[in-house]
Design an enzyme around this catalytic site. Structure first.
Site, PDB file in Angstrom:
ATOM      1  N   ILE A   7      62.100  40.959  36.681  1.00  0.00           N
ATOM      2  CA  ILE A   7      62.391  40.942  35.246  1.00  0.00           C
ATOM      3  C   ILE A   7      63.765  41.555  35.026  1.00  0.00           C
ATOM      4  O   ILE A   7      63.947  42.773  35.126  1.00  0.00           O
ATOM      5  CB  ILE A   7      61.317  41.708  34.453  1.00  0.00           C
ATOM      6  N   VAL A  13      62.625  35.933  36.915  1.00  0.00           N
ATOM      7  CA  VAL A  13      62.513  34.998  38.027  1.00  0.00           C
ATOM      8  C   VAL A  13      61.223  35.293  38.781  1.00  0.00           C
ATOM      9  O   VAL A  13      60.944  36.443  39.130  1.00  0.00           O
ATOM     10  CB  VAL A  13      63.721  35.097  38.977  1.00  0.00           C
ATOM     11  N   ASP A 109      65.633  46.956  40.563  1.00  0.00           N
ATOM     12  CA  ASP A 109      66.238  45.771  41.167  1.00  0.00           C
ATOM     13  C   ASP A 109      67.180  46.153  42.305  1.00  0.00           C
ATOM     14  O   ASP A 109      67.212  45.491  43.348  1.00  0.00           O
ATOM     15  CB  ASP A 109      66.957  44.930  40.112  1.00  0.00           C
TER      16      ASP A 109
END
Length: 256
Positions: A7, A13, A109
């Site tokens: 996210i 994705v 991330d």
């Protein structure tokens, strides 16, 4: 099958990881006002498009930099798949050490990217993610995440260019045939591309200089990474699935 959900600020994705293979990836726009039911419908439809049913999903792992959206998406997974997903964040096992001023502030991330790069390609490694923001993160040969750079993403910089000027149009971000622009559009494309690429190359060189000439690998990822991969000798590998590889590794270290 493991479903990995990335996210981000611009896109969400989804990656369907069937064993060691990525069976499919799907992208939707990140919107804070989507309900958990809407996200659940997206998820189940994407599963069917890849030939899977919700019952084929064994587990889910989420990596998010948008807390509000993560809450909605997590609720959709609980409701539609009856699974409480694993979330990449503080306290999760990665097999790496994070030695920065505030380890808890490191983005999920970035952590997943680093895990993917280190365990897929080895260290030392410099990971560059060309997303909404552009990040560079260094991982030592011992798996220590020790330093990084965060700067404006090329899309954000481009949007400011045409958004804050009266007569400059929006243009596609792509590699121009030449830096010698002959009209407004080609001048802008050349400027965006080559100044960004130049900044990337200078950043890599500066890392190498301040790390005593360390011969680290440079692994890039993110939506625009492909645009630059063949135009500089300083990038070793472009891996669009790097974050999913990292999430799969993190999952394997934490699953009961």
């Amino acid at each position: 099958m493991l479903v990995a959900v990335d996210i981000g600020n611009t896109n969400i994705v989804l990656g369907f990881l069937d064993g060691d293979a990525i069976a499919g990836t799907y992208r939707i726009t990140t919107k804070a006002n989507h309900t958990s039911d809407e996200y659940g419908l997206f998820l189940t439809e994407f599963l069917r498009m890849s030939g899977f049913q919700p019952s084929d999903v064994d587990d889910v792992i989420i990596c998010s930099v948008v807390p509000k959206v993560m809450h909605s998406f997590r609720s959709s997974i609980v409701k539609f798949l009856d699974i409480d997903p694993m979330v990449v964040g503080p306290g999760i096992k990665t097999g790496m050490n994070v030695r920065v001023d505030d380890p808890k502030s490191l983005g999920a991330d970035i952590l997943a990217d680093c895990a993917g790069a280190y365990y897929e390609y080895g260290g030392p490694v410099l990971v560059a993610d060309f997303g909404t923001a552009t990040t560079f993160t260094h991982v030592s040969d011992k798996g220590v995440v020790d330093s990084g750079v965060i700067t404006t993403g090329i899309r954000a910089g481009a949007a400011a260019l045409w958004g804050d000027t009266a007569q400059l149009p929006e243009v596609e971000i792509t590699r121009p045939d030449t830096i010698l622009g002959t009209n407004t559009k080609t001048c802008m494309q050349a400027g965006l591309y080559y100044t960004f690429l130049g900044g990337v190359e200078r950043t890599i060189r500066q890392f190498r200089r301040e790390l005593g000439g360390e011969d680290f690998k440079v692994i890039t990822t993110g939506g625009l990474g492909r645009v630059f991969e063949n135009d500089t000798e300083l990038i070793d590998v472009y891996d669009p699935d790097l974050i999913f590889k990292g999430m799969a590794h993190i999952y394997s270290r934490n699953v009961k």
